[in-house]
Scaffold this motif. Structure first.
Motif, PDB file in Angstrom:
ATOM      1  N   TYR D  11      -8.620  47.796  28.868  1.00 19.55           N
ATOM      2  CA  TYR D  11      -9.008  48.482  27.631  1.00 19.55           C
ATOM      3  C   TYR D  11     -10.231  49.313  27.957  1.00 19.55           C
ATOM      4  O   TYR D  11     -11.252  48.766  28.369  1.00 19.55           O
ATOM      5  N   VAL D  16      -8.374  44.274  32.752  1.00 17.66           N
ATOM      6  CA  VAL D  16      -8.038  42.889  32.412  1.00 17.66           C
ATOM      7  C   VAL D  16      -7.048  42.305  33.414  1.00 17.66           C
ATOM      8  O   VAL D  16      -7.202  41.182  33.864  1.00 17.66           O
ATOM      9  N   ASN D  36      -7.232  30.800  27.661  1.00 14.03           N
ATOM     10  CA  ASN D  36      -7.624  31.889  26.770  1.00 14.03           C
ATOM     11  C   ASN D  36      -8.311  33.000  27.559  1.00 14.03           C
ATOM     12  O   ASN D  36      -9.190  32.729  28.361  1.00 14.03           O
ATOM     13  N   GLY D  37      -7.873  34.200  27.288  1.00 16.39           N
ATOM     14  CA  GLY D  37      -8.519  35.326  27.934  1.00 16.39           C
ATOM     15  C   GLY D  37      -7.990  35.617  29.311  1.00 16.39           C
ATOM     16  O   GLY D  37      -8.511  36.497  30.015  1.00 16.39           O
ATOM     17  N   ALA D  38      -6.951  34.904  29.740  1.00 16.74           N
ATOM     18  CA  ALA D  38      -6.406  35.136  31.076  1.00 16.74           C
ATOM     19  C   ALA D  38      -5.744  36.502  31.154  1.00 16.74           C
ATOM     20  O   ALA D  38      -5.646  37.097  32.222  1.00 16.74           O
ATOM     21  N   GLY D  39      -5.279  37.012  30.009  1.00 12.24           N
ATOM     22  CA  GLY D  39      -4.649  38.331  29.996  1.00 12.24           C
ATOM     23  C   GLY D  39      -3.168  38.282  29.680  1.00 12.24           C
ATOM     24  O   GLY D  39      -2.447  39.248  29.917  1.00 12.24           O
ATOM     25  N   LYS D  40      -2.728  37.184  29.125  1.00 11.02           N
ATOM     26  CA  LYS D  40      -1.298  37.035  28.821  1.00 11.02           C
ATOM     27  C   LYS D  40      -0.857  38.050  27.783  1.00 11.02           C
ATOM     28  O   LYS D  40       0.142  38.757  27.953  1.00 11.02           O
ATOM     29  N   THR D  41      -1.629  38.121  26.706  1.00  7.25           N
ATOM     30  CA  THR D  41      -1.266  39.067  25.648  1.00  7.25           C
ATOM     31  C   THR D  41      -1.340  40.499  26.171  1.00  7.25           C
ATOM     32  O   THR D  41      -0.489  41.335  25.857  1.00  7.25           O
ATOM     33  N   THR D  42      -2.331  40.747  26.977  1.00  5.13           N
ATOM     34  CA  THR D  42      -2.470  42.078  27.548  1.00  5.13           C
ATOM     35  C   THR D  42      -1.226  42.427  28.377  1.00  5.13           C
ATOM     36  O   THR D  42      -0.716  43.548  28.302  1.00  5.13           O
ATOM     37  N   GLU D  83       1.705  38.831  19.520  1.00  7.39           N
ATOM     38  CA  GLU D  83       0.673  37.894  19.078  1.00  7.39           C
ATOM     39  C   GLU D  83       0.160  38.364  17.719  1.00  7.39           C
ATOM     40  O   GLU D  83      -0.002  39.554  17.496  1.00  7.39           O
ATOM     41  N   GLN D 193       1.020  28.355  24.831  1.00  7.72           N
ATOM     42  CA  GLN D 193      -0.030  27.352  25.036  1.00  7.72           C
ATOM     43  C   GLN D 193       0.621  25.983  25.197  1.00  7.72           C
ATOM     44  O   GLN D 193       0.094  25.098  25.850  1.00  7.72           O
TER      45      GLN D 193
ATOM     46  N   ARG E 154     -20.703  39.785  22.259  1.00 11.21           N
ATOM     47  CA  ARG E 154     -19.477  40.576  22.329  1.00 11.21           C
ATOM     48  C   ARG E 154     -19.004  40.912  20.926  1.00 11.21           C
ATOM     49  O   ARG E 154     -19.237  40.173  19.982  1.00 11.21           O
ATOM     50  N   SER E 158     -12.218  42.153  19.786  1.00  8.89           N
ATOM     51  CA  SER E 158     -11.444  42.343  21.007  1.00  8.89           C
ATOM     52  C   SER E 158     -11.376  41.085  21.871  1.00  8.89           C
ATOM     53  O   SER E 158     -10.908  41.147  22.999  1.00  8.89           O
ATOM     54  N   PRO E 160     -10.085  37.323  23.124  1.00  2.88           N
ATOM     55  CA  PRO E 160      -8.774  36.678  23.134  1.00  2.88           C
ATOM     56  C   PRO E 160      -8.593  35.791  21.913  1.00  2.88           C
ATOM     57  O   PRO E 160      -9.570  35.251  21.377  1.00  2.88           O
ATOM     58  N   PHE E 161      -7.356  35.646  21.522  1.00  3.84           N
ATOM     59  CA  PHE E 161      -7.063  34.929  20.283  1.00  3.84           C
ATOM     60  C   PHE E 161      -7.674  33.531  20.273  1.00  3.84           C
ATOM     61  O   PHE E 161      -8.299  33.117  19.307  1.00  3.84           O
ATOM     62  N   GLY E 162      -7.484  32.805  21.361  1.00  2.00           N
ATOM     63  CA  GLY E 162      -7.970  31.433  21.413  1.00  2.00           C
ATOM     64  C   GLY E 162      -9.477  31.356  21.212  1.00  2.00           C
ATOM     65  O   GLY E 162      -9.994  30.445  20.559  1.00  2.00           O
TER      66      GLY E 162
HETATM   67  N1  LIG Z   1      -8.263  45.341  22.030  1.00  2.00           N
HETATM   68  C1  LIG Z   1      -9.037  44.938  23.045  1.00  2.00           C
HETATM   69  N2  LIG Z   1     -10.109  45.670  23.400  1.00  2.00           N
HETATM   70  C2  LIG Z   1     -10.909  45.269  24.412  1.00  2.00           C
HETATM   71  N3  LIG Z   1     -10.737  44.171  25.105  1.00  2.00           N
HETATM   72  C3  LIG Z   1      -9.685  43.377  24.817  1.00  2.00           C
HETATM   73  C4  LIG Z   1      -8.793  43.734  23.754  1.00  2.00           C
HETATM   74  N4  LIG Z   1      -7.856  42.780  23.658  1.00  2.00           N
HETATM   75  C5  LIG Z   1      -8.150  41.866  24.630  1.00  2.00           C
HETATM   76  N5  LIG Z   1      -9.249  42.234  25.326  1.00  2.00           N
HETATM   77  C6  LIG Z   1      -9.850  41.515  26.445  1.00  2.00           C
HETATM   78  O1  LIG Z   1      -8.872  41.285  27.409  1.00  2.00           O
HETATM   79  C7  LIG Z   1      -9.004  40.025  28.000  1.00  2.00           C
HETATM   80  C8  LIG Z   1      -7.671  39.297  27.959  1.00  2.00           C
HETATM   81  O2  LIG Z   1      -7.284  39.066  26.637  1.00  2.00           O
HETATM   82  P1  LIG Z   1      -5.837  38.603  26.194  1.00  2.00           P
HETATM   83  O3  LIG Z   1      -5.763  38.726  24.724  1.00  2.00           O
HETATM   84  O4  LIG Z   1      -4.835  39.309  26.984  1.00  2.00           O
HETATM   85  O5  LIG Z   1      -5.869  37.080  26.619  1.00  2.00           O
HETATM   86  P2  LIG Z   1      -4.775  35.976  26.413  1.00  2.00           P
HETATM   87  O6  LIG Z   1      -4.450  35.469  27.722  1.00  2.00           O
HETATM   88  O7  LIG Z   1      -3.670  36.474  25.584  1.00  2.00           O
HETATM   89  O8  LIG Z   1      -5.604  34.893  25.597  1.00  2.00           O
HETATM   90  P3  LIG Z   1      -5.125  33.914  24.415  1.00  2.00           P
HETATM   91  O9  LIG Z   1      -4.463  32.796  25.039  1.00  2.00           O
HETATM   92  O10 LIG Z   1      -6.389  33.498  23.771  1.00  2.00           O
HETATM   93  O11 LIG Z   1      -4.278  34.694  23.511  1.00  2.00           O
HETATM   94  C9  LIG Z   1     -10.115  39.324  27.261  1.00  2.00           C
HETATM   95  O12 LIG Z   1     -11.286  39.380  28.028  1.00  2.00           O
HETATM   96  C10 LIG Z   1     -10.308  40.137  26.016  1.00  2.00           C
HETATM   97  O13 LIG Z   1     -11.638  40.151  25.605  1.00  2.00           O
END
Ligand SMILES: Nc1ncnc2c1ncn2[C@@H]1O[C@H](COP(=O)(O)OP(=O)(O)OP(=O)(O)O)[C@@H](O)[C@H]1O
Ligand SMILES: Nc1ncnc2c1ncn2[C@@H]1O[C@H](COP(=O)(O)OP(=O)(O)OP(=O)(O)O)[C@@H](O)[C@H]1O
Ligand SMILES: CC(C)C[C@H](N)C(=O)O
Ligand SMILES: [Mg+2]
Ligand SMILES: [Mg+2]
Lengths: 384, 368, 305, 235, 275
Positions: D11, D16, D36-42, D83, D193, E154, E158, E160-162
């Protein structure tokens, strides 16, 4: 300090006078070319420009070319002062020629008066400039007539020439409209007729049905339309579509004295009277028509600009080679006695009287063309 | 309404992406850096404002007074933009009613001062108080109405108030409404300039603190999420109303100053154009950003004036352009371009620069 | 009585025009969340285009109408591509202000290419001067056209939005553009279609308004924009029938008030004065909104947590 | 079926995903796990085209997706349950389902599919005419899944499908996943999860940590891995 | 805040009914929660759990019933007043203040505990700034408690959901509420952290005496922390009591837990986790 109060102070007087150099005279105008009055001001500016171009091409005035600087105040009187200051403090203009709108002209005059700057032709039908005369506003000269005088003349014309007994009035709901309402009422009464109903409208109004029905209920012989071309035309259209036509038709005041309005009305406007004070019959009118033969239609506003530019140029001419603000004032105060404006009425200014023309004639729409149907009537004669 | 981060809110994403690094750092360091930057900026700004008249005198010579007078207008618009931003950019009320306060206040000042002969200061005070009161009147129904409905209703208010002011002029037989007998120092362009900008700087300073206080946070909370705000004990009624009142009072002050500046009041001050201009200022500058209010006021309030300077007619080759009739269009086009290239406002320019700075700063730190 | 009926009919017709104007506004608002302030300028541009076809190209009315109705959607597409697309993802206020800027640009363009339209011109239609007489009542042909066209367009558009795949997608877009794309709907194309449709509606509205008063100029739509918006809000902004009802209400009430209040005074206050009348209408509007904040036919905004 | 090579996504200036590669064979169920935050959603967003990729390649059945917009990818048979559900709040439940079938044309088939989804999630049946904004958390999640199924995808991406669902519905969801995979050969990429259940249905799994794949293999093997158990299955 | 110490439940819900149009979301519900208790509300999707929470925090007006909290009738109070009685909550769909930083989210949540108004707010010194400084410290402490301190500055939106989910909990906790309402705190939180969460919930209850009303579909968490459970189905109470008993109730198994759980119960038997 460099106000040009003393014309004889140096060998090259022009150097001392703001806006006047050896080869140019800079004059300023505040015309709303960006706001709601654009419709009126843009053609006026074009007319001004046309005349000054002609003069300049012929060598200018007393050897100096005229440079017209125009600033728009958006038709908003709170911006007028800034516009005028720009003209005199930044563009270094010599005199003010035309400010559009009565209120705006008032604001401008408070600046020019204090600085003793000549201000010719405030474009506004308000009475203030006439009432105040030269004593209160020694630096303002009015060329156009006011709505009050016009109301008197219209009342006279309707009763004495058209023999109307009852009159309806549609007026724009502002100071000028109210002024005409008052004077028209007085004039009708004096001549044995009456103002049977009057309806005000807002400049932005679109639906005139209620106004039409109100008028209709009062059965006037004729309806006087005061205001601007758009709304008055809408009123006539609304009346026509409701099958209503006053027995003697309509009479519109001078802002409608333009063929474009006649065209706007279409068939519904046939036989409508219009009050006017500029005629193209005289030589200058003919000259104008020739100069604008390429235009798609005659614009009274453009013509207005043209003839006023002429008046102003004449004044500059009369002020002489050693042009100063005082010499211009002198010329305006003393050299305009029964001055032939070239568009019909004559104009007289004295140190005590700076009012504009007050003669009106009446036109009638015939085959979508305005045709003169009366001679000039002097306001002073019908309402001493 | 979604909100891009503004200057006041940014933090370096790169740094924070690595929590380990970030957590070792002293908390508050970024804030300190940011604050220092803000301080430095403000002091530079104030100094520039103080010396500007001298520079102008040197540069413009005899027309400098007039040029300064023109600059003072920006100050007035900054106040109005700030007021609109507090209401719309922070407290998220899409109200288009501010020009009503702008106009009414100007009329009240003029009425008290010119018609009733009251001292100017009383006039200003009453004008601002009445505006605040009107703020309550407008704000209370606005609590029930929201979104586009509120925008249209308040737009209606502005035109209605404009019509009524015009009606007052008409019935009083006025063609214009002069504000006479100002205190002497306000007739002088230099002192008027200092007077206006002193007020602007003060109010910007106070607003900055207010917006970073409990009240400001409550507004932002309402903007971000009304439901959550309410669940956390924020009294929506109270805080929305406060935003309306503060915004109205500030716009009222701007209106009174505008009348002072123009030495006249006009019903066109309460018009759709005027009120939309206020909104345009904060949109162009940046919603929810103080810098945005300033930049927007300059762009929307001053650009048309500058465009008015273009010579008319202008010759381009043999082609004669009537600039004067095109000014509105040119202005519209510029506005459009800004909105397309900076959809979250000109202040994002500052934020981008800030981000860049911060990245570089934090980079150094990591090495050190 | 006849006069009263005449005023009522005129109120209906004016109200329908407001409603017709808001159809296109509500369409864009519901699908893209943009309050389109450029709508009046678009309508004016289309009507002016037709005026030029009629007067300069001297085309037959129906041919000019047809060409204008082809021109309008094309214009919509150009505007969408050149202007609306770049700000598609901008915040809602930004989009609203951008439409205003667009209006300024459009008006300037019209004036630059057709300077005669800076002034009011006559706009003639085959319906001019034609009317039906019912007793003393005059119903002009153009008024009937307005009523019929408005009703038909409103019904058609409403069905389109509620029933068709494309209509549903248009509404979906207002909720979430990314999700709409995830459904396989080409947001760009739908957006273009919305603008094309809305320009088409604008053209019809402009032509009917010009045809009714037989007048046209660059800014002839401006005065009816605010009452139309007020009507739409009164109706609820998210419901097409609602905005028609709202528009008619505004048209009817303002006409009736103008008629009933004319010439009356309360003390020294001239309540027939348009300023007073407009204020009364506005007060009524606010009162209705206070009682029903979501508008007469609107749904209250639902936000679940 | 799906081939991802050296994928870099982020982003703004923040990266990420740092070069991820993996393959999903036709008919497979692949689980992606990570904290959390590993980047799965990304990753899911990048695959479905919601955010642009910075570098790398994505191929769906040998067709490069990189330049295709999200809507085109759906037409290629790729659907996502995002998500946070991303429902159309002002549309009814039924209209949401119809939107899911946007690219399909047979009215009869669409009606049949709606019927099928409603029998799987009976709770939705009672709420068919309700606006999606009024749904409860779990109801909304059911709708999001149902909506994605309406497009008849060939590759279904699920971002935490069990999120907010009652245990009994979670069971249903995993049953549906298995069933679609078994009977219709639907290929599935699953972010969860709920690692237990995910590894139960998945054939292979990838473990994502701070934007890189740190571990991958057969689901059964990973289930037995003690590190995985500790980190992602709650011991 | 009136400190009325009294016997009887801290929260008492009586005959609560909520209707949305034709749908009865809650039907004549009675609930009692004692001070210091951890009470779990479970049930199928759409059973009305969140609606109960919304009634307590005042976002929904019930059609009938009463909700008493520490001697106050909540239904006669507005939502924002309830917060100042010491009720904090999280939301199923997060509802964070997305344009703010995480820290500012927490500062905002302490709104009711602070007092600075406009007049002190505009000043660069004085009460407002003093309050802010101490609140900032409290907020940081809470973040540290939940291991979120690295996110303090932060922007929330933005993350992560968790993480956002946990921030929601932190935001509610920073109030030091007397009653904490948690709506599915474990959804989207990875399993290993669920255990941590469970431990934390227990310790708050122990140390701070916080009463917890918890909605959760994660039975591990529920079993680990809940003193009592109430199962809701179609807005009615299906079962209530100790977790072990309720969760093995056949009706609950059928309506809510499903076959998998049934199997598990048979295999392992459900044990009440120690705190
Ligand atoms: N819209 C956004 N703008 C900037 N940074 C983002 C955005 N969405 C996610 N991030 C960043 O990208 C990284 C990965 O986030 P992501 O949502 O992909 O994690 P995740 O693995 O899906 O986590 P979770 O299990 O909590 O859903 C995080 O550091 C988050 O802060
Ligand atoms: N504002 C509303 N309008 C209409 N229906 C609503 C509204 N709020 C809730 N409902 C309905 O009420 C029922 C109960 O919803 P609630 O959110 O309380 O369920 P829940 O038990 O929390 O479910 P979940 O576990 O899925 O979150 C649902 O069927 C929902 O659709
Ligand atoms: C030129 C005229 C139409 C001006 C008009 N009489 C006015 O005062 O505004
Ligand atoms: Mg995720
Ligand atoms: Mg719930």
């Amino acid at each position: 300090a460099c106000n040009g109060g003393n014309p004889n102070s140096g060998p090259s007087p022009a150097a001392n006078v703001p806006g006047v150099s050896n080869d140019t005279i800079t004059i300023g105008a505040v015309l709303d070319t960006t706001g709601p009055l654009k419709v009126i001001c843009a053609p006026i500016l074009a007319g001004d420009q046309l005349y000054f171009d002609k003069i300049n091409a012929a060598g200018g005035i007393n050897g100096r070319k005229v440079k017209l600087v125009q600033v728009s105040d958006d038709g908003n009187s709170t911006k007028t002062k800034g516009a005028v200051r720009q003209l005199f403090e930044q563009n270094n203009a010599f005199a003010l020629f035309q400010v559009c709108g009565s209120g705006n002209a008032n604001v401008a005059s408070s600046y020019t008066n204090a600085k003793q700057i000549p201000f010719v032709d405030p474009i506004g039908g308000g009475s203030k400039f006439n009432d105040a005369q030269g004593k209160a506003l020694p630096w303002v000269w009015m060329t156009q007539p006011n709505y009050g005088d016009e109301g008197h003349v219209i009342g006279y014309y309707l009763t004495n020439k058209q023999h109307a007994k009852t009159v309806g009035l549609l007026y724009e709901n502002d100071v000028l409209g109210l002024q005409q309402k008052t004077t028209l009422g007085e004039s009708l009464q004096k001549n044995g007729a009456q103002l049977s109903t009057s309806v005000g409208y807002n400049a932005t109004q679109t639906d005139f049905t209620a106004a039409v029905q109100t008028m209709k209920a009062a059965h006037p012989d004729i309806i006087v339309l005061n205001g601007l071309p758009g709304p008055t035309a809408k009123f006539i259209a609304a009346a026509t579509s409701q099958g209503y036509h006053p027995p003697m038709g309509y009479l519109a005041n001078y802002p409608m004295a333009d063929n474009s309005w006649a065209k706007v009305l279409g068939p519904a406007g046939e036989d409508t009277y219009v009050s006017g004070y500029t005629s193209t019959a005289a030589p200058i009118g003919q000259e104008y028509l020739k100069a604008t033969s390429a235009d798609t239609s005659f614009s009274a506003y453009k013509f207005y600009g043209y003839i006023n530019a002429k008046i102003f140029s004449d004044a500059l001419m009369k002020a002489g080679k050693d042009l100063t603000r005082d010499s211009l004032r002198n010329a305006l105060d003393h050299d305009f006695s029964n001055y032939d404006t070239g568009f019909g009425p004559s104009l007289t200014w004295t140190p005590d009287k700076h009012g504009g023309v007050s003669d009106f004639m009446f036109l009638q729409i015939k085959k979508a063309q305005l045709t003169q149907v009366s001679d000039f009537i002097k306001a002073a004669q019908v309402w001493p | 309404m979604t909100q891009k981060p503004t200057m006041d809110q940014v933090s370096g994403p790169d740094v924070a992406a690595q929590p380990e690094v970030e957590s070792r750092r002293k908390p508050g360091l970024i804030l300190q850096l940011k604050n220092q930057r803000n301080w430095l900026g403000s002091i530079c700004g104030i100094l520039a404002l103080i010396v500007l008249p001298q520079v102008y005198d040197q540069f413009f010579g005899s027309s400098s007074a007039f040029q300064l007078h023109r600059i003072s207008l920006i100050g007035i618009f900054i106040l109005a933009a700030l007021a609109q931003n507090i209401l719309t950019g922070y407290a998220a009320q899409p109200s288009l009613g501010n020009a009503a306060f702008f106009g009414v206040s100007a009329y009240i000042l003029t009425w008290l001062s010119s018609d009733l002969g009251q001292p100017y200061w009383i006039g200003i005070l009453v004008a601002v108080l009445v505006s605040a009161l009107l703020g309550v009147l407008v704000g209370s129904p606005a609590l029930r109405i929201s979104g586009a409905h509120l925008a249209v209703a308040t737009l209606g208010l502005v035109t209605t108030v404009g019509t009524l002011l015009n009606y007052w002029d008409t019935t009083a037989g006025r063609q214009n409404y002069d504000l006479s007998n100002l205190p002497d120092f306000l007739n002088d362009d230099h002192t008027l300039y200092y007077f206006i900008f002193a007020i602007v700087v003060c109010l910007l300073f106070l607003s900055y603190h207010l917006l970073h206080s409990r009240v400001g946070r409550a507004w932002i909370a309402i903007r971000d999420n009304e439901t959550a705000a309410e669940a956390f004990g924020i009294n929506l009624t109270k805080y929305k109303l406060q935003a309306f009142v503060i915004s109205a009072a500030m716009t009222g002050l701007a209106g009174a100053l505008y009348a002072t500046w123009a030495t006249t009041a006009s019903s066109s001050m309460s018009s759709a154009d005027q009120t939309i201009a206020f909104l345009a200022m904060i949109v162009v500058g940046g919603l929810g950003s103080l810098t945005g209010s300033v930049l927007g006021a300059i762009f929307v309030g001053f650009l048309p004036v500058l465009l008015g300077q273009l010579p008319s007619p202008m010759l381009i080759g043999t082609f004669q352009l009537q600039i004067s009739t095109l000014i509105t269009g040119i202005y519209g086009l510029l506005l459009l371009l800004v909105l397309i290239f900076f959809p979250s406002g000109l202040s994002s320019l500052g934020a981008r620069a800030g981000n860049w700075l911060q990245r570089n700063c934090s980079g150094e730190e990591q090495h050190g | 009585m006849i006069a009263f009926l005449q005023v009522v009919i005129a109120g209906l017709v004016t109200g329908s025009l407001y409603g017709l104007l808001t159809l296109g506004i509500v369409l864009i608002y519901r699908t893209t969340g943009v309050l389109n302030f450029a709508y009046g300028a678009i309508a004016a541009l289309c009507a002016c285009f037709m005026y030029i076809l009629l007067t300069v190209a001297r085309l037959n009315f129906w041919l000019a109408l047809l060409l204008t109705l082809i021109f309008a959607p094309l214009l919509g597409i150009v505007l969408e591509r050149g202007f609306a697309r770049p700000v598609l993802h901008a915040p809602i206020f930004t989009k609203a202000i951008a439409t205003l800027a667009l209006a300024l640009v459009l008006e300037t363009i019209i004036q630059a290419i057709w300077p005669q339209l800076a002034e009011v011109q006559h706009f003639s239609t085959p319906f001019e001067g034609q009317a039906i007489r019912l007793g003393g009542l005059y119903i002009s042909a153009i008024d009937i056209v307005i009523l019929v066209v408005t009703a038909a367009l409103m019904l058609g558009l409403n069905l389109f939005l509620l029933r068709t795949r494309l209509g549903i997608a248009m509404r979906a877009m207002a909720d979430s553009i990314p999700a709409t794309r995830l459904m396989g709907a080409s947001v760009g194309r739908i957006f273009m279609l919305v603008w094309a449709m809305s320009s088409f509606l604008a053209a019809i509205c402009g032509i009917l308004l010009a045809g009714q008063s037989n007048l046209i100029n660059v800014q002839f739509m401006d005065p009816i924009l605010l009452p139309a918006f007020i009507g739409a809000v009164l109706g609820g902004l998210d419901s097409l029938p609602g905005s028609l009802i709202g528009g008619i209400l505004v048209g009817l009430v303002s006409n009736l008030l103008a008629y009933l209040l004319a010439g009356h005074t309360i003390g020294s206050l001239d309540i027939g004065n348009p300023a007073i009348r407009d204020s009364v209408i506005f007060a009524g509007f606010v009162i209705v909104l206070l009682i029903r904040p979501q508008g007469l036919r609107g749904r209250a905004l639902l936000r679940r947590v | 079926m799906l081939k991802v090579e050296q994928l870099h996504v982020g982003y703004g200036s923040l990266e990420v995903l740092h070069g991820i590669s993996f393959e999903v064979p036709q008919g497979a169920i692949v689980a992606i796990l990570g904290s959390n935050g590993a980047g799965k959603t990304t990753l899911m967003r990048a695959l479905s085209g919601l955010i642009p990729i910075k570098a790398g390649n994505i191929e769906l059945m040998s067709k490069p997706l990189r330049r295709l917009a999200a809507e085109r990818r759906l037409r290629e048979g790729l659907a996502l349950v995002p998500e946070g559900r991303e429902l159309f709040g002002s549309l009814t439940v039924r209209e949401n389902l119809l939107m899911g079938a946007y690219t399909r044309h047979s009215r009869i088939e669409i009606e049949q599919d709606i019927e099928r989804i409603l029998t799987r999630f009976p709770r939705l049946k009672t709420r068919l005419q309700a606006h999606a904004a009024s749904l409860s958390g779990g109801e909304g999640q059911m709708l999001a899944i149902g909506r994605a199924l309406m497009s008849h995808p060939r590759l279904l991406l699920l971002d935490e499908p069990s999120h907010g669902l009652a245990p009994i519905i979670v069971e249903t969801v995993f049953e549906v996943i298995e069933q679609l995979n078994r009977e219709e050969g639907l290929t599935i990429v699953l972010v969860e999860q709920n690692a237990h259940q995910a590894l139960d249905v998945a054939h292979t799994a990838y473990i994502l940590q701070s934007g890189s794949i740190v571990l991958n293999g057969e689901a059964t093997v990973l289930t037995a891995n003690s590190a995985v158990q500790e980190l992602y299955m709650g011991g | 805040m009136a400190e009325v110490m009294q016997a009887g439940p801290l929260l008492e819900i009586q005959h609560l009914s909520v209707r949305f149009g034709g749908l009865t979301a809650i039907n004549e519900l009675d609930l009692q929660i004692a001070e210091g208790e951890i009470f779990a509300l479970v049930g199928p999707n759409g059973a009305g759990k969140t609606t109960v929470l919304n009634c307590i925090s005042g976002l929904i007006k019930p059609a009938a019933g009463s909700i008493r909290f520490a001697g106050n009738e909540l239904l006669s109070l507005q939502a924002h007043q309830r917060a100042s009685l010491g009720i904090g909550r999280t939301f199923q769909q997060l509802q964070l203040f997305n344009s703010m930083t995480v820290l500012d989210n927490l500062l905002t949540a302490r709104h009711t505990q602070l007092h600075a108004g406009i007049l002190s707010g505009i000043l660069p010194f004085g009460r407002s700034k003093r309050e802010d400084a101490s609140t900032r410290q409290q907020a940081m402490d809470t973040l540290v408690l939940l291991g979120l301190e690295s996110y303090a500055r932060r922007n929330t939106g933005s993350l992560p959901f968790g993480v956002q989910k946990l921030i929601g909990v932190a935001r509610a906790l920073v109030l030091h509420p007397r009653l904490l309402l948690l709506d599915e705190p474990a959804a989207g939180v990875p399993p290993q952290e669920v255990q941590e969460l469970a431990a934390r919930l227990r310790s708050w209850q122990n140390e701070l005496g916080t009463t917890l009303l918890l909605i959760e579909h994660n039975m591990r968490l529920v079993q680990a922390v809940a003193d009592r459970i109430c199962v809701l189905d179609y807005g009615r109470k299906l079962a209530e009591g100790a977790p072990g008993i309720v969760l093995s109730n056949p009706a609950v198994l059928e309506a809510y837990l499903g076959r998998g759980a049934t199997k598990k119960v048979q295999q392992e038997g459900i044990t009440h986790a120690e705190s």
